[in-house]
Design an enzyme around this catalytic site. Structure first.
Site, PDB file in Angstrom:
ATOM      1  N   GLU A 320       0.865  -1.030  -0.088  1.00 46.31           N
ATOM      2  CA  GLU A 320      -0.074   0.010  -0.030  1.00 46.31           C
ATOM      3  C   GLU A 320       0.837   1.347  -0.017  1.00 46.31           C
ATOM      4  O   GLU A 320       0.901   2.085  -0.845  1.00 46.31           O
ATOM      5  CB  GLU A 320      -0.788   0.094   1.323  1.00 46.31           C
ATOM      6  CG  GLU A 320      -1.737   1.134   1.306  1.00 46.31           C
ATOM      7  CD  GLU A 320      -3.069   1.234   0.371  1.00 46.31           C
ATOM      8  OE1 GLU A 320      -3.671   0.324   0.251  1.00 46.31           O
ATOM      9  OE2 GLU A 320      -2.894   2.328  -0.725  1.00 46.31           O
ATOM     10  N   ASP A 324       0.931   3.831  -2.967  1.00 50.84           N
ATOM     11  CA  ASP A 324       0.497   5.342  -2.865  1.00 50.84           C
ATOM     12  C   ASP A 324       1.677   6.296  -3.202  1.00 50.84           C
ATOM     13  O   ASP A 324       1.316   7.452  -3.812  1.00 50.84           O
ATOM     14  CB  ASP A 324       0.063   5.506  -1.376  1.00 50.84           C
ATOM     15  CG  ASP A 324      -1.102   4.685  -1.116  1.00 50.84           C
ATOM     16  OD1 ASP A 324      -1.550   4.056  -2.008  1.00 50.84           O
ATOM     17  OD2 ASP A 324      -1.476   4.647  -0.014  1.00 50.84           O
ATOM     18  N   SER A 538      -7.580   2.005  -3.724  1.00 49.78           N
ATOM     19  CA  SER A 538      -6.313   2.482  -3.178  1.00 49.78           C
ATOM     20  C   SER A 538      -5.330   3.089  -4.282  1.00 49.78           C
ATOM     21  O   SER A 538      -4.570   3.876  -3.950  1.00 49.78           O
ATOM     22  CB  SER A 538      -5.547   1.397  -2.678  1.00 49.78           C
ATOM     23  OG  SER A 538      -5.673   0.878  -1.419  1.00 49.78           O
TER      24      SER A 538
END
Ligand SMILES: *[C@@H]1O[C@H](CO)[C@@H](O)[C@H](O)[C@H]1NC(C)=O
Ligand SMILES: *[C@@H]1O[C@H](CO)[C@@H](O)[C@H](O)[C@H]1NC(C)=O
Ligand SMILES: *[C@@H]1O[C@H](CO)[C@@H](O)[C@H](O)[C@H]1NC(C)=O
Ligand SMILES: *[C@@H]1O[C@H](CO)[C@@H](O)[C@H](O)[C@H]1NC(C)=O
Ligand SMILES: *[C@@H]1O[C@H](CO)[C@@H](O)[C@H](O)[C@H]1NC(C)=O
Ligand SMILES: CC(=O)N[C@H]1CO[C@H](CO)[C@@H](O)[C@@H]1O
Length: 625
Positions: A320, A324, A538
């Site tokens: 994650e 990002d 996400s």
């Protein structure tokens, strides 16, 4: 093939007390905090009760000398005033547009009533706490104090237990109900840690990378003819973007072209990291080498919040966090990037003296960022929970904290969730889309903070031309009413729904989301020294956040204010300049045994208003004074 889009396992749950201003103030008349009767002698009354979220099992009692950091939330009686300011400075037709509030101005508007502060201080004093023991937020709307668990049990007339989240092995010290002296009920909104169980999952659609598809595809790339994006973007997109999403694809699909931001204009972009997700700088360099060569050698600032780490061992690189940071910073280079690593792992039972483990990651992050005079103008978060797993009192406070950021001129983005209208529990035996209020009624499962009306929530698309992706989280809040900025498009959507469809499954007066969308599948990300595919909303949130960071750069470079809270602006843009957003009209978001909602012309609860067209938006935001 792609494992990337299988839903992850269970997550977290809750209840509420919201005080009206009149109640809060009228109680003051008889609160009489300075009588000689200790507050402990007043009758306790239950303040909040909750059913623990699924997966959490009660174990033994915590050791009596275990210390917890009690966090006490005092009401913000003037919050509606703050909200009025937020909407005025975020409304492009208002004369105050862009005149954001300072830290001090926001703090004045969220300060508790002095009477509340006195009453709480008095209560704490009766338990032996002096001013030296208390840690107050700048506005004094939160008070923190370290308390042995045995004393906390007396103060709250409750019993704490060690709870274990069976699927993940995480532990937390919690209770399912607590009480406060009745005279304090109007002066305290919530006490934590009590009934709010920690979040267990980031919103990434997979916990590991899936391998890049066979080499054949690479071979195709060389010979692929560019395909035309039929939509407002009007440009060419490499054919391979249907299989592999990289920085160049996003620049093409969203009409960013070669726009280059400034490194020195004061524009910055932030990414939040929670749950021990670390962003790896070596992976970032590999990613840049492959996808953004001019950025090689650049990096981001890591800010540790509440003791959060950013371990640079490749073995610790988080999918994650890497997704990002690589895409947000890759798209906005050379805009300075910030990675916030917020700690918040549930207490480890053999480290029982650690007093600061509150498992309130959003609140810890808000404490930090709201205390900073100049937060980044854009922040993206790809974490969330089912709305029903967050106690209502807590959800409201977090949402009100996010509103404070908006009032200060920060654009706050959240991903909409990866389970369509459902909750992603892969086990139909347990609790697919069941309410956690003891009734076990089937219901769509909105996500939080995605459902907070003061954030910009991002859903997912796939393919060129874009269609909605099936997992795109969307729907209607059960907590927050529909804000005015989306009233017209949402009621338009509801009017066109088949008569009576999904009756009882959602509240059509709730805040509807998402607001916007972006690609959400097959992002090529580097993690732990290898590249692979990652999918999920996400991925969409940092992408849209990056595009709005570039739009901020455009404005700041022309001496204009940053865009701040975006929703009033983007719903207006869709009405007046529909060509600036690519309307997504195909696909739906199944869940809870239904086909979910349909993407349609105009706003829909799958892809919101659509995906951004940077080139068109750039001209529009320059025309706003
Ligand atoms: C709330 O705002 C009103 C009007 O601006 C002001 O008179 C009042 O003092 C404020 N109340 C608190 C508790 O700050
Ligand atoms: C970072 O992670 C590695 C591998 O898990 C571990 O061996 C090391 O102790 C960690 N470093 C710190 C400072 O926590
Ligand atoms: C609701 O579901 C849970 C878990 O399946 C079960 O333990 C509980 O008894 C159910 N409650 C009701 C009222 O049906
Ligand atoms: C639906 O949502 C609205 C706005 O949040 C709320 O006032 C109302 O009580 C909700 N209705 C039901 C049946 O939950
Ligand atoms: C979605 O579209 C299909 C096909 O037109 C239709 O049968 C269905 O009722 C629609 N569902 C909703 C929720 O609008
Ligand atoms: C490189 C760049 O875009 N610089 C601009 C930064 O912003 C100021 C105004 O705020 C401009 O004057 C600069 O040209």
């Amino acid at each position: 093939m792609e494992v990337a889009e299988t839903p992850p396992s269970p997550r977290v749950k809750m209840m509420l007390i919201s005080l009206s201003l009149s109640l809060a103030l009228s109680s003051l008349a008889y609160a009489a905090p300075f009588t000689d009767t200790p507050l402990t002698d007043y009758a306790h009354k239950v303040k909040e009760v909750a059913i623990p979220p699924r997966g959490w099992i009660k174990r033994g009692a915590p050791p009596a000398d275990y210390t917890i950091e009690l966090r006490i939330a005092l009401p913000q009686p003037n919050f509606s005033e703050l909200e009025r300011h937020l909407y005025e400075v975020s409304d492009p037709t208002h004369y105050r547009y862009g005149e954001y509030l300072s830290k001090g101005e926001v703090e004045e508007l969220i300060a508790p009533h002095p009477e509340s502060l006195n009453s709480v201080h008095h209560w704490l004093a009766t338990h032996g706490f002096t001013d030296d023991h208390l840690n107050r937020s700048p506005a004094s709307d939160w008070i923190k104090v370290n308390v042995p668990v045995s004393l906390a049990e007396k103060m709250l007339n409750t019993e704490y237990h060690v709870w274990v989240h069976e699927p993940t092995g995480k532990t937390a010290i919690r209770t399912t109900t607590y009480s406060l002296p009745e005279t304090l009920h109007h002066h305290i909104e919530l006490v934590h840690p009590t009934i709010h169980f920690p979040s267990t999952k980031p919103l990434v659609a997979t916990s590991h990378l899936s391998p890049i598809l066979p080499k054949v595809l690479g071979a195709n790339v060389a010979h692929a003819r560019p395909i035309v994006v039929p939509s407002a973007s009007g440009g060419h997109v490499d054919a391979d973007c249907n299989n592999n999403i990289n920085i160049k694809c996003l620049q093409q699909i969203y009409n960013i072209g070669r726009y280059k931001s400034s490194a020195h204009n004061g524009s910055r972009i932030g990414i939040t990291g929670y749950l021990e997700q670390f962003a790896n700088i070596e992976d970032l360099q590999s990613f840049y080498k492959e996808q953004r060569p001019d950025a090689v050698g650049s990096s981001f600032d890591t800010i540790s919040v509440h003791g959060g780490l950013n371990n640079q061992s490749l073995a610790e690189a988080g999918v994650e966090a890497n997704l990002d940071t690589q895409f947000a910073f890759g798209l906005t280079f050379p805009t300075p990037g910030v990675f916030y690593s917020t700690a918040g792992r549930p207490p480890i039972i053999n480290d029982l003296q650690t007093p600061d483990n509150t498992n309130e990651p959003y609140q810890d992050w808000l404490d930090y960022v709201l205390d900073h005079p100049n937060p980044p103008q854009v922040v993206s978060t790809s974490y969330g929970d089912d709305e029903q797993t967050v106690p209502e009192s807590y959800a409201r406070r977090i949402c009100q904290g996010l509103a404070q950021l908006g009032a200060r001129g920060v654009s706050v983005f959240f991903s909409s969730g990866d389970f369509g209208v459902g909750d992603g529990d892969p086990n139909p035996e347990t609790q697919i889309c069941k309410t956690n209020d003891g009734r076990n009624v089937t219901r769509f499962m909105p996500a939080f903070p995605a459902s907070c009306p003061y954030v910009t929530t991002i859903g997912g698309t796939v393919h060129i031309p874009e269609v909605a992706i099936g997992f795109s989280g969307g729907g209607f809040s059960d907590l927050f009413p529909r804000p005015a900025y989306q009233d017209s498009v949402v009621s338009g959507y509801l009017k066109n729904l088949p008569e009576g469809i999904y009756a009882g499954l959602f509240n059509s007066s709730g805040r509807a989301y998402p607001d916007l969308a972006a690609q959400s599948s097959r992002y090529v990300v580097w993690v732990g020294g290898h590249s692979g595919h990652v999918g999920g909303t996400s991925a969409s949130s940092p992408t849209v956040a990056a595009i709005f960071s570039l739009l901020n750069d455009v404005r700041i470079s022309h001496g204009l204010s940053p865009l701040g809270f975006l929703n009033p602006l983007i719903y207006k843009i869709q009405a007046e300049h529909p060509e600036a957003l690519n309307d997504i009209t195909e696909g739906n978001n199944p869940g809870c045994g239904t086909q979910g909602f349909n993407a349609t012309k105009g706003w829909d609860p799958v892809t919101g208003l659509g995906t951004p067209n940077f080139g068109k938006l750039k001209d529009i935001v320059l025309s706003l004074e």
